[in-house]
Design a protein around this motif. Structure first.
Motif, mmCIF file in Angstrom:
data_model
loop_
_atom_site.group_PDB
_atom_site.id
_atom_site.type_symbol
_atom_site.label_atom_id
_atom_site.label_comp_id
_atom_site.label_asym_id
_atom_site.label_seq_id
_atom_site.Cartn_x
_atom_site.Cartn_y
_atom_site.Cartn_z
ATOM 1 N N ALA A 169 0.681 -1.351 0.048
ATOM 2 C CA ALA A 169 -0.026 -0.041 -0.048
ATOM 3 C C ALA A 169 0.750 1.071 -0.196
ATOM 4 C CB ALA A 169 -0.870 -0.063 1.046
ATOM 5 N N LEU A 170 2.172 0.917 -0.105
ATOM 6 C CA LEU A 170 2.924 2.243 -0.106
ATOM 7 C C LEU A 170 2.741 3.284 -0.923
ATOM 8 C CD1 LEU A 170 5.199 3.728 1.719
ATOM 9 C CD2 LEU A 170 6.962 2.315 -0.017
ATOM 10 N N LEU A 171 2.508 2.699 -2.354
ATOM 11 C CA LEU A 171 2.540 3.701 -3.459
ATOM 12 C C LEU A 171 1.232 3.179 -4.256
ATOM 13 C CD1 LEU A 171 6.027 3.375 -4.454
ATOM 14 C CD2 LEU A 171 4.957 5.543 -4.184
ATOM 15 N N GLY A 172 0.194 2.423 -3.544
ATOM 16 C CA GLY A 172 -1.023 2.046 -4.257
ATOM 17 C C GLY A 172 -1.527 2.868 -5.349
ATOM 18 N N PRO A 173 -2.165 4.169 -4.941
ATOM 19 C CA PRO A 173 -2.620 4.783 -6.021
ATOM 20 C C PRO A 173 -1.720 5.660 -6.836
ATOM 21 C CG PRO A 173 -3.253 5.446 -3.557
ATOM 22 C CD PRO A 173 -2.229 4.736 -3.633
ATOM 23 N N VAL A 174 -0.366 5.807 -6.290
ATOM 24 C CA VAL A 174 0.287 6.320 -7.446
ATOM 25 C C VAL A 174 0.707 5.195 -8.526
ATOM 26 C CG1 VAL A 174 2.812 7.149 -7.691
ATOM 27 C CG2 VAL A 174 1.511 7.903 -5.696
ATOM 28 N N LEU A 175 1.084 3.837 -8.178
ATOM 29 C CA LEU A 175 1.245 3.094 -9.230
ATOM 30 C C LEU A 175 0.259 2.447 -9.851
ATOM 31 C CD1 LEU A 175 3.853 0.735 -7.135
ATOM 32 C CD2 LEU A 175 4.478 2.667 -8.894
ATOM 33 N N GLY A 176 -1.155 2.470 -9.420
ATOM 34 C CA GLY A 176 -2.059 1.669 -10.009
ATOM 35 C C GLY A 176 -2.024 0.441 -10.092
ATOM 36 N N PHE A 177 -2.857 -0.205 -11.351
ATOM 37 C CA PHE A 177 -2.507 -1.671 -11.420
ATOM 38 C C PHE A 177 -2.829 -2.037 -12.886
ATOM 39 C CE2 PHE A 177 -7.033 -0.455 -10.741
ATOM 40 C CZ PHE A 177 -7.835 -1.374 -11.593
ATOM 41 N N ALA A 178 -2.511 -3.217 -13.224
ATOM 42 C CA ALA A 178 -2.819 -3.924 -14.419
ATOM 43 C C ALA A 178 -3.728 -4.659 -14.304
ATOM 44 C CB ALA A 178 -1.410 -4.227 -15.105
ATOM 45 N N GLY A 179 -4.805 -4.803 -15.535
ATOM 46 C CA GLY A 179 -5.499 -5.883 -15.637
ATOM 47 C C GLY A 179 -6.038 -6.018 -17.067
ATOM 48 N N VAL A 180 -7.082 -6.805 -17.300
ATOM 49 C CA VAL A 180 -7.569 -6.939 -18.671
ATOM 50 C C VAL A 180 -8.355 -5.748 -19.079
ATOM 51 C CG1 VAL A 180 -9.242 -8.248 -19.805
ATOM 52 C CG2 VAL A 180 -8.111 -9.582 -18.161
ATOM 53 N N ALA A 181 -7.976 -5.478 -20.456
ATOM 54 C CA ALA A 181 -8.549 -4.115 -20.809
ATOM 55 C C ALA A 181 -10.305 -4.296 -20.780
ATOM 56 C CB ALA A 181 -8.106 -3.766 -22.322
ATOM 57 N N THR A 182 -10.812 -2.934 -20.449
ATOM 58 C CA THR A 182 -12.052 -2.753 -20.445
ATOM 59 C C THR A 182 -12.598 -2.030 -21.701
ATOM 60 O OG1 THR A 182 -11.887 -0.517 -19.339
ATOM 61 C CG2 THR A 182 -11.957 -2.464 -17.905
ATOM 62 N N PRO A 183 -13.716 -1.922 -21.846
ATOM 63 C CA PRO A 183 -14.259 -1.137 -23.133
ATOM 64 C C PRO A 183 -13.720 0.316 -23.082
ATOM 65 C CG PRO A 183 -16.151 -2.251 -22.165
ATOM 66 C CD PRO A 183 -15.026 -2.477 -21.168
ATOM 67 N N ASP A 184 -13.750 0.790 -21.882
ATOM 68 C CA ASP A 184 -13.008 2.282 -21.842
ATOM 69 C C ASP A 184 -11.507 2.008 -22.361
ATOM 70 O OD1 ASP A 184 -15.265 3.596 -20.952
ATOM 71 O OD2 ASP A 184 -14.909 3.436 -19.033
ATOM 72 N N ASP A 185 -10.709 1.246 -21.958
ATOM 73 C CA ASP A 185 -9.216 1.088 -22.187
ATOM 74 C C ASP A 185 -9.457 0.994 -23.760
ATOM 75 O OD1 ASP A 185 -8.364 1.068 -19.579
ATOM 76 O OD2 ASP A 185 -8.800 -0.896 -19.414
ATOM 77 N N GLU A 186 -10.278 0.222 -24.389
ATOM 78 C CA GLU A 186 -10.490 -0.241 -25.847
ATOM 79 C C GLU A 186 -10.363 1.144 -26.850
ATOM 80 O OE1 GLU A 186 -13.151 -3.183 -26.473
ATOM 81 O OE2 GLU A 186 -11.948 -4.897 -25.485
ATOM 82 N N ILE A 242 -3.640 -7.538 -21.562
ATOM 83 C CA ILE A 242 -3.364 -6.620 -20.014
ATOM 84 C C ILE A 242 -2.906 -5.090 -20.315
ATOM 85 C CG2 ILE A 242 -2.191 -6.954 -17.997
ATOM 86 C CD1 ILE A 242 -4.151 -9.114 -18.441
ATOM 87 N N VAL A 243 -3.646 -4.401 -19.845
ATOM 88 C CA VAL A 243 -3.072 -3.008 -19.784
ATOM 89 C C VAL A 243 -3.078 -2.391 -18.419
ATOM 90 C CG1 VAL A 243 -4.071 -2.681 -22.028
ATOM 91 C CG2 VAL A 243 -5.558 -1.997 -20.180
ATOM 92 N N GLY A 244 -2.453 -1.271 -18.337
ATOM 93 C CA GLY A 244 -2.400 -0.239 -17.057
ATOM 94 C C GLY A 244 -3.911 0.338 -17.070
ATOM 95 N N ARG A 245 -4.425 0.258 -15.736
ATOM 96 C CA ARG A 245 -5.636 0.516 -15.629
ATOM 97 C C ARG A 245 -5.939 1.708 -14.721
ATOM 98 N NH1 ARG A 245 -9.509 -3.743 -15.342
ATOM 99 N NH2 ARG A 245 -10.903 -2.212 -14.594
ATOM 100 N N ALA A 246 -4.777 2.200 -14.043
ATOM 101 C CA ALA A 246 -4.830 3.259 -13.277
ATOM 102 C C ALA A 246 -3.251 3.621 -13.012
ATOM 103 C CB ALA A 246 -5.508 3.159 -11.789
#
Length: 965
Positions: free
Chosen positions: A525-542, A553-557
């Motif tokens: 949690a040290l850098l949670g919101p800063v690093l964000g996360f990666a996951g399966v692309a959503t319609p918004d990502d597309e 797999i794309v960066g989601r945040a």
């Protein structure tokens, strides 16, 4: 006699030429069967061709006087067999056309063509009255045509009908009979549609809408024919290892589309040879009708010329997509034993007619008693012209569309499986890992993927793979056999990274290794919101990144999203060649994935940990910490490089898995204090007295008071009937003293003297109310109200609004990063753009610096000395004396702001500090909600952070410079 012998010898040469032309087409037909892999059919067709050639030789020696007997025998036999088909025939594709005797099959309708031709020639070549010849001819034709329609075989029936019409014309039936017949045929032609079978209607519909554009049915067949014709080149592709696979895509490649198949295999030259041979045959047969001693014999030659020419035209036109695919094979070329034997025998008959006529020319009947067939040479000329035009069209098809058709042919047989690229790591400025792939830290697995159909064909490779992944070969074989044959990729094992490396090194065909896409965040949690996360692309990502493959797999945040294009890399692909059923048959080209680049941040992990611990401790130190938030920023004021960025409360990116910890994520999203937000860039609050640096800078930019001017202050200030209190009674002070002690009354009066426009203009120059441009998504712009914007919102800007703006209250909300930015700008004279991304690359291949916006000098930078002096005085004898004990000279400004969103007694506590004050290297801003006393003080956060920096200064600054791109 000499001229006669020469003519006979010339006729013999032409006879041999006709036979050579016929034989050449037969041989090319056999070659086509062999090239498409139908060796058994080629042997069978070759045997029948030998028998047909024997029949040709036998009939060549036949005397004309036996022609009538032969014709009626052929006609009668064909009728008997056509009747037999209706009761005993074998069905295929919805039609009953063949008689089977064991493995031998016979198509009577092919014999009917020759039988009807010979019978019509006998009738129309007789000396009966015209009406009798016409009537008997129609009756003779009606029987085989009707029986053929009953099969149903509409294409052959239509061919017999056209042959009948041609024979009536060649037989010089008067126009008074032909014109009504033609009119009746025109009227009844539309009714023929009702006789069409569904597949025939489909063929006609595909042709009318553009057969080569239709993706199914006959449209598919014609499209494949055009691909074969257009991409075959001049000399074909016999050396292509995928020739056999390509051939499978052409339906009816041995019959109706044999010509397209031959061109696709042996090129346009082979196709031109077939068409030229057909023209030679047509002309040879047509000329044969000019020499017989009787009209009967002449009509046999002319009729066969028309029949062969018509079959060739329909077949070539259908192969090119210029005519409907009518199921008419190319004479002598297409597979079909009955047709081949009948055609060769018929050629023998006609050549015998010519031979007989050439030998007995001296005793021939006078021309007025033996009129030659009408328009036979014109018909041959028309057939030749049309075939030549079709040939030119085929050549043009290759030159103009050949490349596109070749690509289309390649595409339809190619399927590609995505090979995911390894995502790049995120590291701090000293390469400490912050976001890595699971396999890289030994907590993930590699996935072994195979192509079942191909691996099953390689037993040795299958056994070798089973040994590498620790499975029994029999079990693995059973799993592969249970899979759908069209499966392109099948995971067969999840293995540790070392085993995955061994499988990759083994380089087994049809086997590859996909890295597990799971991301690991070692700092939690040290850098949670800063690093964000990666996951399966959503319609918004597309929408954001068009063209993403399914499951990418794309960066989601956070930084994962901001730098996704760098981190994601470029997926590779393993292409496979499949047959028309979709079953993989061969490995195609492979493009290895390009791993994503690593991202080096400007963050210092040690400073980040210290700042986070201090902010968290300050938030926890208040009596009721639930729902309270805090944030901290440490930044290089010269470059904008962010050294630490803290948000409290925070969340652990590892909750996003995979697998996703749904319960924990839901709890985090609903927890007090909004841990899913990055509070340093997305949280906003009134800045309180830290904003006095902006007001003081406004006075230096648009002077109303000298910084040395002593201004009476006191305990409060009355303006417009309202009393504005000081935080404690104070005496007269100048600008530097008022900054140091945070004299509210001084800044009330200064704000009134400056007016809102001057304050707001300077604030905007210092980035207040604007996004800083940091490389993080979702940054808040904060809020800086103006008289005009407030009025536009339906509120009023009072005189008191200007007064409280002087101490950072009222129409003002800022983020901690904005506060750090203006503090840095006041300390250095330049406005920087905060940046987290420092460089891209890898530790082994080297780093390349990311371009960063240059600092913008402030137009009033030279006048900021008194403001900087006030910051230093705040530490040496003002509100920030707790910073005085640090080993670096520090300048700072504290602030406490009332916030309507907080309970009574709770404030937004601020501090912004820079060090060393004479040559700033670091700016620290802290924001802590709470009473602001004891351990809850934001000043304590700054003390800890700057103390850490002073103790580890050389380590923090030790990052080697990297070249710019």
């Amino acid at each position: 006699m000499t001229r006669e012998r020469r003519r006979n010898r010339l006729g013999g040469v032409f006879d041999l030429l006709a036979v050579a032309a016929a034989l050449g087409v037969v041989v090319l037909g056999l070659v086509n069967l062999r090239l498409v892999g139908e060796t058994g059919l080629a042997v069978r067709q070759g045997t029948i061709a030998a028998a047909g050639l024997l029949a040709l030789g036998v009939f060549w020696r036949t005397r004309v006087r036996y022609l009538g007997v032969l014709g009626w025998l052929a006609y009668g036999t064909s009728i008997v067999l056509l009747v037999g088909v209706l009761g005993l025939g074998r069905s295929a594709n919805g039609a009953t056309r063949w008689i089977a005797l064991g493995s031998f099959t016979f198509q009577p309708s092919e014999l009917a063509k020759l039988g009807l031709l010979l019978a019509l020639a006998a009738v129309l070549g007789s000396e009966r009255p015209a009406w009798q010849r016409f009537t008997v001819a129609l009756l003779l034709a009606a029987v085989p045509i009707g029986l053929t329609l009953l099969q149903p075989d509409l294409s052959t029936a239509a061919l017999l009908a056209v042959l009948t019409g041609a024979m009536l014309v060649l037989g010089r039936v008067p126009a008074r009979f032909l014109l009504p017949l033609a009119a009746a045929a025109a009227v009844l032609a539309p009714l023929a549609i009702s006789l069409l079978r569904p597949y025939q209607l489909s063929r006609l519909g595909s042709f009318l809408v553009g057969a080569h554009q239709s993706p199914t049915g006959s449209g598919w067949a014609v499209r494949q024919a055009r691909i074969a014709l257009g991409s075959g080149g001049l000399f074909g592709r016999t050396g292509d290892p995928l020739r056999g696979v390509r051939a499978q895509y052409l339906p009816e490649r041995d019959t109706d589309l044999a010509l397209a198949s031959l061109v696709g295999q042996w090129g346009l030259v082979a196709g031109a040879a077939v068409v030229l041979a057909a023209i030679v045959l047509v002309w040879r047969l047509a000329l044969a009708s000019r020499v017989p001693r009787s009209a009967h014999a002449a009509l046999v030659g002319g009729g066969l010329a028309v029949l062969l020419g018509l079959e060739a035209i329909v077949s070539v036109g259908a192969n090119l997509g210029l005519l409907p695919l009518a199921g008419v094979p190319f004479p002598l070329l297409s597979y079909g034993g009955t047709a081949l034997a009948v055609h060769l025998a018929a050629i023998g008959v006609v050549l015998a007619v010519r031979r007989d006529g050439a030998r007995r020319r001296l005793w021939a009947t006078a021309r007025w008693r033996n009129p030659r067939p009408r328009l036979v040479r014109l018909a041959a000329l028309g057939v030749s012209a049309l075939l030549l035009a079709f040939g030119l069209y085929g050549w043009r098809l290759q030159t103009t569309e050949g490349a596109a058709l070749e690509v289309a042919g390649q595409d339809q047989m190619t399927r590609c499986v995505r090979l995911p690229a390894t995502r790049g790591a995120i590291v701090d400025r000293h390469d400490a890992p912050l976001a890595v792939n699971a396999v890289a830290v030994g907590s993930g697995v590699d996935r072994v993927v195979v192509v079942p159909a191909l691996l099953l064909d390689r037993p040795a490779d299958l056994d070798r793979l089973a040994g590498l992944i620790g499975r029994l070969p029999a079990d693995l074989r059973t799993q592969l056999r249970a899979a759908d044959p069209t499966t392109l990729s099948l995971p067969v094992a999840d293995v540790p990274g070392s085993v995955g490396d061994a499988v990759t090194t083994a380089a087994i065909a049809a086997v590859w290794v996909d890295p597990e896409p799971r991301r690991v965040y070692p700092t939690g949690a040290l850098l949670g919101p800063v690093l964000g996360f990666a996951g399966v692309a959503t319609p918004d990502d597309e929408k954001r990144w068009p063209g993403l493959p399914p499951g990418e797999i794309v960066g989601r945040a956070g930084l994962e999203q901001e730098y996704d294009a760098v981190l994601r890399g470029i997926d590779g692909q393993q292409c496979l060649y499949v047959d028309p059923a979709g079953v993989p048959v061969e490995l195609g080209a492979r493009r290895d994935p390009v791993p994503g680049a690593d991202l080096r941040l400007s963050l210092d992990l040690g400073l980040q940990q210290q700042l986070a611990a201090s902010v968290a401790a300050a938030v926890r130190a208040q009596p009721h910490p639930r729902g309270r938030i805090g944030a901290g920023v440490a930044m290089d004021p010269r470059t904008g490089q962010v050294l630490a960025l803290v948000s409290t409360p925070s969340f652990d990116d590892n909750l996003y898995g995979p697998p996703i910890d749904t319960a924990a994520l839901q709890a985090a999203s609903q927890a007090p204090g909004s841990p899913m937000l990055e509070h340093a860039t997305q949280g906003v609050a009134p800045p309180g007295s830290t904003f006095k640096l902006v007001v003081a800078a406004a006075n230096q930019a648009s002077p109303v008071w000298s910084p040395n001017q002593i201004v009476p202050t006191g305990a409060d200030f009355t303006y417009g009937g309202h009393v504005f209190h000081n935080w404690k009674p104070m005496g007269p002070m100048n600008l530097v003293q008022s900054i140091a002690i945070s004299n509210d009354v001084y800044f009330y009066k200064l704000a009134v003297a400056l007016g809102p426009d001057a304050i707001i203009g300077t604030a905007q120059a210092l980035g207040v109310g604007q996004r800083t441009g940091i490389d993080l998504p979702g940054e808040s712009a904060g809020y800086l109200g103006t008289p005009d914007s407030v009025r536009s919102a339906g509120r009023a800007w009072y005189g008191g609004s200007t007064v409280i703006l002087g101490i950072g209250q009222g129409e003002l909300q800022v983020t901690p990063l904005q506060n750090a930015r203006w503090t840095s700008a006041v300390a250095t004279g330049s406005l920087v753009t905060p940046r987290l991304g420092l460089a891209v690359g890898t530790g082994t291949s080297g780093w390349t610096a990311l371009p960063a916006p240059a600092a913008t000098p402030l137009p009033f930078a030279s006048a900021l000395g008194p403001v900087q002096a006030g910051m230093r005085a705040a530490v040496t004898g003002g509100t920030a004396t707790r910073l005085a004990g640090l080993p670096l000279p520090v300048g700072a400004k504290t602030g406490t702001a009332q916030d309507g969103g907080l309970p009574d007694g709770q404030y937004d506590n601020w501090i912004s500090a820079v060090a060393p004050m004479d040559a700033p290297e670091i700016a620290v801003t802290a924001w802590v909600q709470g009473p602001g006393t004891g351990g809850n003080s934001a000043t304590a956060v700054a003390v800890d952070a700057l103390g850490y920096y002073a103790a580890h200064r050389s380590d923090v600054l030790a990052t080697a410079p990297v070249p710019m791109p």
